[in-house]
Scaffold this motif. Sequence first.
Motif, PDB file in Angstrom:
ATOM      1  N   GLY A   1      -2.818   0.601  14.500  1.00 48.24           N
ATOM      2  CA  GLY A   1      -2.950  -0.421  13.462  1.00 48.24           C
ATOM      3  C   GLY A   1      -1.735  -1.325  13.428  1.00 48.24           C
ATOM      4  O   GLY A   1      -1.264  -1.809  14.454  1.00 48.24           O
ATOM      5  N   ALA A   2      -1.198  -1.555  12.239  1.00 50.13           N
ATOM      6  CA  ALA A   2      -0.065  -2.470  12.082  1.00 50.13           C
ATOM      7  C   ALA A   2       1.182  -1.997  12.813  1.00 50.13           C
ATOM      8  O   ALA A   2       2.060  -2.796  13.128  1.00 50.13           O
ATOM      9  CB  ALA A   2       0.238  -2.669  10.595  1.00 50.13           C
ATOM     10  N   ALA A   3       1.273  -0.702  13.078  1.00 52.38           N
ATOM     11  CA  ALA A   3       2.452  -0.166  13.773  1.00 52.38           C
ATOM     12  C   ALA A   3       2.328  -0.250  15.288  1.00 52.38           C
ATOM     13  O   ALA A   3       3.256   0.138  16.003  1.00 52.38           O
ATOM     14  CB  ALA A   3       2.695   1.283  13.357  1.00 52.38           C
TER      15      ALA A   3
ATOM     16  N   ASN B   1      -0.467  -5.268   1.215  1.00 50.90           N
ATOM     17  CA  ASN B   1      -1.763  -4.696   1.542  1.00 50.90           C
ATOM     18  C   ASN B   1      -2.373  -5.499   2.688  1.00 50.90           C
ATOM     19  O   ASN B   1      -3.140  -6.424   2.487  1.00 50.90           O
ATOM     20  CB  ASN B   1      -2.677  -4.717   0.315  1.00 50.90           C
ATOM     21  N   GLN B   2      -1.996  -5.151   3.884  1.00 55.47           N
ATOM     22  CA  GLN B   2      -2.464  -5.852   5.078  1.00 55.47           C
ATOM     23  C   GLN B   2      -2.696  -4.817   6.169  1.00 55.47           C
ATOM     24  O   GLN B   2      -2.000  -3.798   6.214  1.00 55.47           O
ATOM     25  CB  GLN B   2      -1.435  -6.898   5.507  1.00 55.47           C
ATOM     26  N   SER B   3      -3.639  -5.045   7.043  1.00 56.59           N
ATOM     27  CA  SER B   3      -3.980  -4.037   8.054  1.00 56.59           C
ATOM     28  C   SER B   3      -3.328  -4.344   9.392  1.00 56.59           C
ATOM     29  O   SER B   3      -2.100  -4.399   9.484  1.00 56.59           O
ATOM     30  CB  SER B   3      -5.505  -3.917   8.181  1.00 56.59           C
ATOM     31  N   CYS B   4      -4.109  -4.582  10.425  1.00 54.88           N
ATOM     32  CA  CYS B   4      -3.557  -4.638  11.781  1.00 54.88           C
ATOM     33  C   CYS B   4      -2.612  -5.811  12.024  1.00 54.88           C
ATOM     34  O   CYS B   4      -1.786  -5.759  12.927  1.00 54.88           O
ATOM     35  CB  CYS B   4      -4.692  -4.657  12.796  1.00 54.88           C
ATOM     36  N   ALA B   5      -2.735  -6.867  11.227  1.00 60.32           N
ATOM     37  CA  ALA B   5      -1.805  -7.997  11.342  1.00 60.32           C
ATOM     38  C   ALA B   5      -0.584  -7.802  10.457  1.00 60.32           C
ATOM     39  O   ALA B   5       0.253  -8.701  10.335  1.00 60.32           O
ATOM     40  CB  ALA B   5      -2.519  -9.304  10.984  1.00 60.32           C
ATOM     41  N   GLY B   6      -0.462  -6.631   9.848  1.00 62.78           N
ATOM     42  CA  GLY B   6       0.542  -6.399   8.822  1.00 62.78           C
ATOM     43  C   GLY B   6       1.981  -6.468   9.284  1.00 62.78           C
ATOM     44  O   GLY B   6       2.861  -6.859   8.510  1.00 62.78           O
ATOM     45  N   TYR B   7       2.261  -6.099  10.534  1.00 61.44           N
ATOM     46  CA  TYR B   7       3.658  -6.128  10.974  1.00 61.44           C
ATOM     47  C   TYR B   7       4.177  -7.564  11.024  1.00 61.44           C
ATOM     48  O   TYR B   7       5.263  -7.862  10.526  1.00 61.44           O
ATOM     49  CB  TYR B   7       3.823  -5.461  12.337  1.00 61.44           C
TER      50      TYR B   7
ATOM     51  N   THR C   1       1.074  -0.584   4.381  1.00 58.95           N
ATOM     52  CA  THR C   1       0.246   0.561   4.773  1.00 58.95           C
ATOM     53  C   THR C   1      -1.134   0.452   4.149  1.00 58.95           C
ATOM     54  O   THR C   1      -1.291  -0.102   3.058  1.00 58.95           O
ATOM     55  CB  THR C   1       0.913   1.889   4.358  1.00 58.95           C
ATOM     56  N   GLN C   2      -2.128   0.975   4.852  1.00 54.17           N
ATOM     57  CA  GLN C   2      -3.481   1.095   4.326  1.00 54.17           C
ATOM     58  C   GLN C   2      -3.768   2.532   3.892  1.00 54.17           C
ATOM     59  O   GLN C   2      -4.851   2.838   3.407  1.00 54.17           O
ATOM     60  CB  GLN C   2      -4.496   0.681   5.399  1.00 54.17           C
TER      61      GLN C   2
ATOM     62  N   ILE D   1       8.983  -0.858   6.374  1.00 54.66           N
ATOM     63  CA  ILE D   1       8.273   0.328   6.863  1.00 54.66           C
ATOM     64  C   ILE D   1       6.795  -0.022   6.953  1.00 54.66           C
ATOM     65  O   ILE D   1       6.199  -0.509   5.995  1.00 54.66           O
ATOM     66  CB  ILE D   1       8.512   1.530   5.933  1.00 54.66           C
ATOM     67  N   CYS D   2       6.217   0.220   8.119  1.00 53.86           N
ATOM     68  CA  CYS D   2       4.874  -0.292   8.394  1.00 53.86           C
ATOM     69  C   CYS D   2       4.081   0.719   9.214  1.00 53.86           C
ATOM     70  O   CYS D   2       4.529   1.140  10.286  1.00 53.86           O
ATOM     71  CB  CYS D   2       5.012  -1.615   9.163  1.00 53.86           C
ATOM     72  N   GLY D   3       2.924   1.129   8.707  1.00 52.92           N
ATOM     73  CA  GLY D   3       2.081   2.019   9.496  1.00 52.92           C
ATOM     74  C   GLY D   3       1.183   2.882   8.643  1.00 52.92           C
ATOM     75  O   GLY D   3       1.177   2.799   7.411  1.00 52.92           O
ATOM     76  N   ASP D   4       0.426   3.744   9.311  1.00 52.18           N
ATOM     77  CA  ASP D   4      -0.632   4.481   8.642  1.00 52.18           C
ATOM     78  C   ASP D   4      -0.852   5.853   9.266  1.00 52.18           C
ATOM     79  O   ASP D   4      -0.380   6.140  10.375  1.00 52.18           O
ATOM     80  CB  ASP D   4      -1.952   3.701   8.745  1.00 52.18           C
TER      81      ASP D   4
END
Length: 358
Positions: A298-300, A119-125, A89-90, A147-150
């Motif tokens: 974003g990542a989600a 600590n990763q953003s849109c590529a985080g998933y 999550t950011q 768990i991934c998202g913002d």
Amino acid sequence: MQASFGHVRLSHVLTIVPQNLINIDNELNTRYKGDAKKLSQIKKNVGLQYRYEADQETTASDLGEYGAKILFDEFQIDKNSLDAIIVCTQTPDFFMPPTACYLHGKLNLNEKTLAFDINQSCAGYVYGLYIIYSMIENGSCKKILFICGDTWSKFYNPVNKPNLGGDGVSISLIEYSQKEYKSYFDLGSNGKGLKYLFMPFGAFRNTNLKTMEEPEILNKNIKEKQVYMNGLEIFNFATRKEPMAFLQLLKYANCDQNELDYCFFHQANKAIVDMIINRLQIDHDKAPLSINKYGNLGAASIPATLCDTINSHEFPLQKTLKIVLGSFGAGLSWANALISLDTNFICKKVQIYQKEKK
């Protein structure tokens, strides 16, 4: 970075969005200050029509906790069987401890269950899946909760800036599998592009914007906890790099594009995804969009699109699906994965967060 795995499967995916549904048509005279042309352009080019926005008290961890409890209760997942909980999550609750540790306590997980954040953003998933697949493949873990998202709305000035992002969190369960499912990953980064998409203020770097070599940023009046983006540079990055990375992944996996059932791309905006699809000559039916329903999550955004497309909870899969997940964003970073969803894969349609009454 390229890697392959053989005995890991994505078993469950859920996505939770907050209760407040916003139709951007209703924001014409507020957020868009009566500029009907601008609103029309956003609907056409970005593809945005609706988004979900959390209230001031609701955080990404609240959405994640809600979804995790659905996973445990509805699908009889023994939370004591989890080897790790990982959060990407950011928008964390605190600078420290990690949100994963906070959720570890909220969910009353076993003390032997690892907890840490990415600590990763849109590529985080996809980055998160790569880390998790690695942990399971090497034998140290058998079952991991991801768990991934913002809550992106908290990054934006509600009056002066159009909000193209939506709020939402995905909950995924990844497990060891005795049966072999070959999965392939291709990931990369270019840190020199940081200045094109970042949050200048709010942490511990005393940022001097004049040193960023980004003339545009000086005129944006960026405040703490607000995101700066050079839209043209990000558009060019995504539409150039993602098709290349996609083809590199297929070459590495020795997979013909016609073998794919779906391609789930990060929902940055409709124009970017459409150009990627057209450059790769992918059938649009195989590359669904969800930004019109949820905004840029974003990542989600990838798991949300997956949930929006494949509701295997109500309509079980009749065959194993071969899918590509394609992501790109701040860093600048990108990550692609080719994975299989077997007939036991569980994916629920996107769920609305029900806030507990105090």
